[in-house]
Write an enzyme that holds these catalytic residues in place. Structure first.
Site, PDB file in Angstrom:
ATOM      1  N   GLU A 171       0.807  -1.220   0.000  1.00 12.95           N
ATOM      2  CA  GLU A 171       0.000   0.000   0.000  1.00 12.95           C
ATOM      3  C   GLU A 171       0.838   1.267   0.000  1.00 12.95           C
ATOM      4  OE1 GLU A 171      -0.563  -2.583   2.024  1.00 12.95           O
ATOM      5  OE2 GLU A 171      -2.636  -3.227   1.764  1.00 12.95           O
TER       6      GLU A 171
ATOM      7  N   HIS B  32     -11.087  -4.898  10.699  1.00 10.07           N
ATOM      8  CA  HIS B  32     -11.781  -4.909   9.404  1.00 10.07           C
ATOM      9  C   HIS B  32     -13.172  -4.290   9.486  1.00 10.07           C
ATOM     10  CE1 HIS B  32      -8.732  -7.988   8.473  1.00 10.07           C
ATOM     11  NE2 HIS B  32      -9.028  -7.834   7.199  1.00 10.07           N
TER      12      HIS B  32
HETATM   13  C1  LIG Z   1      -2.263  -4.334   5.053  1.00  9.34           C
HETATM   14  C2  LIG Z   1      -3.283  -5.236   4.432  1.00  9.34           C
HETATM   15  N1  LIG Z   1      -3.526  -5.121   3.109  1.00  9.34           N
HETATM   16  C3  LIG Z   1      -4.451  -5.906   2.525  1.00  9.34           C
HETATM   17  C4  LIG Z   1      -5.143  -6.832   3.252  1.00  9.34           C
HETATM   18  C5  LIG Z   1      -6.206  -7.683   2.588  1.00  9.34           C
HETATM   19  N2  LIG Z   1      -5.732  -9.045   2.452  1.00  9.34           N
HETATM   20  C6  LIG Z   1      -5.991  -9.976   3.386  1.00  9.34           C
HETATM   21  S1  LIG Z   1      -5.282 -11.420   3.050  1.00  9.34           S
HETATM   22  C7  LIG Z   1      -4.642 -10.833   1.622  1.00  9.34           C
HETATM   23  C8  LIG Z   1      -3.803 -11.722   0.769  1.00  9.34           C
HETATM   24  C9  LIG Z   1      -2.637 -12.234   1.499  1.00  9.34           C
HETATM   25  O1  LIG Z   1      -1.893 -13.043   0.686  1.00  9.34           O
HETATM   26  P1  LIG Z   1      -0.682 -13.863   1.255  1.00  9.34           P
HETATM   27  O2  LIG Z   1       0.158 -12.985   2.122  1.00  9.34           O
HETATM   28  O3  LIG Z   1      -0.029 -14.525   0.128  1.00  9.34           O
HETATM   29  O4  LIG Z   1      -1.352 -14.916   2.250  1.00  9.34           O
HETATM   30  P2  LIG Z   1      -2.437 -16.033   1.921  1.00  9.34           P
HETATM   31  O5  LIG Z   1      -3.777 -15.392   2.023  1.00  9.34           O
HETATM   32  O6  LIG Z   1      -2.144 -16.573   0.583  1.00  9.34           O
HETATM   33  O7  LIG Z   1      -2.269 -17.033   3.020  1.00  9.34           O
HETATM   34  C10 LIG Z   1      -4.988  -9.506   1.423  1.00  9.34           C
HETATM   35  C11 LIG Z   1      -4.618  -8.688   0.257  1.00  9.34           C
HETATM   36  C12 LIG Z   1      -4.884  -6.899   4.634  1.00  9.34           C
HETATM   37  N3  LIG Z   1      -5.561  -7.739   5.426  1.00  9.34           N
HETATM   38  N4  LIG Z   1      -3.938  -6.111   5.195  1.00  9.34           N
END
Ligand SMILES: Cc1ncc(C[n+]2csc(CCOP(=O)(O)OP(=O)(O)O)c2C)c(N)n1
Lengths: 345, 336
Positions: free
Chosen positions: A66, A135
């Site tokens: 971000e 959230h």
């Molecule tokens: C700072 C932040 N940005 C965006 C999100 C929204 N978000 C939650 S999980 C996720 C994807 C995470 O991907 P990864 O780190 O690969 O973990 P996975 O879900 O594949 O276990 C996103 C974009 C968040 N929770 N926090």
């Protein structure tokens, strides 16, 4: 609006993506970026259909970075592009706030007006579906507190389209906050009233003009976002008891339509601010202060009342969340309290 | 470092437990969320049912959790992410209280305040966060504390390959290397950050390569395999315990469910999840145990019965516990 206008019923999500698509078609400088805005169409469907229409160069899925893409929005805006940058949940602003409040908000000022940064930050706000403390926040007051950001918080599809079009055309940074619970998502229960008639044609709604959602003579409920729907339900209930509540939707926090608030409260003599943000140091205090500062012209029949999240993070568990976030019944009870108050008691 | 018979059996039992836990949750989570109980126009009501809110399941990713946690003690710290159950179970978080938390009950780890993404069990030093990338610097802090307090405890930060693009990740790596902290960063590469494929979010193929830029060892575990993770983690944890500093490990793993329950998964090639299940790491480890005469049908059945009883008891506990009083929302903003 001309009489030839074609309207359909749209959800707020559809209205936002339609406004964006129409502006992108009109102005090649407009582009969208953010997490899951492409194939997914935005987690809250605010960008649904845009990738198919405009392709990945103008609808860019970003890494989860971000600070990176908010700063990039600023840099691109400085060069004359008009980015729309989505922060998935407003709760995540913490990871990129330096770019927002020290740069996006201030660079125009610090340049003495020499530089312009026409960009829109869109983001989802609000609770009501048990997504807990990281959230479910609204936080619009934090953005409104920082000079240099315009802050838009629509309550329905019609307004959302007009306000989004204005936001994209504005030469300033605009933070556009939509409540998830009124986007019309198929996976979340929501309050009726946010899905409404929306013209196909483009139109703008100027910032700083509150809307009287429902006229009334006994009490003014100043509110915004999903609380508008809750306040209308409360007003319907109150009407059955013979209490006439006026519901005023602020629509934008910056600029704030102070005149509309004062005009309504002058007429009704009673004010309830219904807010889903935290109570202290926020919107409800701002509106109360506005009335206090004008108490020489506003004759109150009861003290101002504020209804907001009682300075606790949003809890997960259903009974706790229901308690923390103001509900229709709380609005009804607050208004009843205002009506039974006797100034001389 | 070779796993002992005891460690192999422990990993197997924990993997079975995690899987059963997640598959039970997949069912419980759907209760009352689908037609006909929900209002018109809705396909799915995320706020309805006994377990509301978002739900991120980790079925398929068990090897990462058990392979690392097999090396940990109670006083070692684990910081998980938004997909936390496999780590929590592998770190021996109280299963009953964890489950009650997801039901939003007063008996939950956080008395119903936190929910599934926000689990805190100080007894085994476990925490997690819904903010992507947030855990990495926090693990550095735990490691810094171990150093200052003169213990040989270590800290683990677990997160996804998507999170490795956050500023917090890069700052944490630099801090850890600079201060020679006893911390291990473990990246779960399940290929997707919600809908965005790793190849569309990360300019290099392996996060392990990023370690070099910060001055620490980087290890890529290419198989979603408990023994492979165990071996890589063993070296990293031992190194950290000896005071020699941090390691970055990336494990290629598989997510069987959508990003969250209710995810339409339109970004995923059709049948991909089914295909991934063909390479299930649980039977793989089971077969290894059998080949070494550490497991037979009878022992496997006994183990599965034991696990089922534990998981079922946790769900019963969660379901049957009382809700907190609404006004309890006002408690715990500050420490008393
Ligand atoms: C700072 C932040 N940005 C965006 C999100 C929204 N978000 C939650 S999980 C996720 C994807 C995470 O991907 P990864 O780190 O690969 O973990 P996975 O879900 O594949 O276990 C996103 C974009 C968040 N929770 N926090």
């Amino acid at each position: 609006m001309s009489t030839t206008t074609t309207t359909r019923r749209l959800t707020m999500a559809q209205a936002i993506s339609e406004a964006t698509a129409q502006e992108m078609a009109r102005d090649p400088r407009v582009f969208v970026m953010g997490e899951d805005v492409g194939k997914y169409g935005g987690i809250f469907s605010a960008t649904t259909g845009l990738l198919d229409q405009f392709g990945p160069e103008r609808v860019m899925d970003t890494p989860i970075s971000e600070t990176g893409f908010m700063g990039a929005a600023l840099g691109a805006a400085a060069e004359g592009l008009r980015p729309i940058s989505e922060l998935m949940f407003v709760d995540f602003f913490g990871v990129c706030f330096d770019q927002i409040y020290n740069h996006i908000a201030k660079n125009h000022y610090m340049s003495g007006g020499a530089c312009k940064y026409p960009l829109v930050i869109t983001t989802g706000i609000g609770g009501g579906y048990n997504d807990a403390a990281q959230h479910s926040q609204c936080l619009y007051s934090i953005f409104a507190h920082v000079p240099g950001l315009k802050v838009v918080v629509p309550s329905n599809a019609y307004d959302a389209k007009g306000l989004m079009t204005s936001a994209i055309r504005d030469d300033n940074p605009v933070v556009f906050l939509y409540h998830k619970g009124i986007m019309g998502l198929s996976w979340m229960s929501y309050f009726e009233g946010s899905t409404n008639e929306v013209p196909e044609e483009q139109y703008t709604i100027p910032f700083g003009q509150a809307r009287v959602v429902r006229e009334g003579s006994d009490v003014t409920i100043v509110t915004l976002s999903q609380m508008v729907q809750k306040s209308v339900l409360a007003a319907e209930k109150l009407a059955e008891e013979g209490i006439s509540a006026e519901v005023l939707d602020l629509r934008t926090l910056v600029p704030l339509d102070r005149a509309a608030v004062l005009k309504s409260v002058k007429r009704t003599g009673r004010l309830l601010v219904a807010d889903e943000d935290y109570l202290s140091y926020g919107l409800s205090g701002e509106i109360a202060a506005l009335v206090a500062e004008n108490i020489d012209t506003v004759r109150l029949k009861a003290p101002v009342r504020r209804l907001a999240v009682p300075d606790v993070p949003i809890p997960f568990s259903r009974p706790l969340e229901n308690f923390a976030i103001p509900q229709v019944e709380n609005i009804v009870a607050s208004v009843r309290g205002l009506m039974t108050f006797k100034l001389d008691q | 470092m070779e796993a002992t018979a005891e460690q192999l059996l422990w990993m197997y039992e924990k993997m079975v437990e995690i899987r059963e836990y997640e598959e039970t949750m997949a069912k419980v989570y759907l209760e009352a969320k689908l037609p006909p109980k929900i209002q018109k126009g809705l396909a799915f009501d995320i706020g309805a049912g006994p377990v509301p809110g978002e739900m991120h399941l980790a079925a398929g990713q068990e090897p990462v959790a058990v392979g690392v946690c097999a090396h940990l003690r109670r006083d070692d710290t684990v910081v998980g992410a938004h997909r936390p159950h496999h780590f929590a179970i592998a770190k021996d978080v109280d299963l009953n209280a964890m489950t009650a938390e997801m039901y939003g009950k007063a008996t939950g780890l956080g008395r119903g305040k936190g929910g599934h993404m926000h689990l805190f069990d100080p007894a085994v030093k476990f925490s997690c966060s819904g903010i992507v990338g947030a855990g990495a610097p926090q693990a550095c802090g735990a490691a810094l504390a171990a150093k200052k307090l003169g213990t040989d405890a270590v800290a683990i930060a677990f997160f996804g390959e998507g999170a490795a693009n956050q500023g917090a990740f890069h700052e944490a790596l630099n801090l850890a290397a600079l201060w020679k902290l006893p911390v291990v960063f473990v990246v779960e590469d399940n290929k997707y950050g919600i809908s965005v494929e790793k190849s569309a979010s990360t300019a290099i193929a392996s996060n392990a390569d990023r370690a070099a830029a910060y001055g620490m060892p980087g290890v890529l575990v290419e198989k979603n395999d408990a023994v492979a993770v165990f071996e890589a983690a063993g070296v990293a944890v031992a190194r950290a315990r000896r005071g020699e500093g941090p390691t970055l490990i990336e494990v290629k793993t598989d997510r069987y469910y959508g990003h969250f329950q209710g995810d339409p998964e339109t970004y995923r090639p059709k049948g991909e999840a089914k295909e991934l299940r063909q390479h299930d790491p649980i039977p793989t480890l089971g077969a290894l145990l059998r080949s070494r005469d550490l497991l037979d049908d009878e022992a496997d059945a006994a183990l599965r019965a034991r696990v089922s009883a534990r998981v079922q008891a946790a769900y019963d506990f969660g379901r049957n516990s009382p809700y907190p009083e609404p006004q309890d929302a006002l408690l715990h903003v500050f420490a008393e």
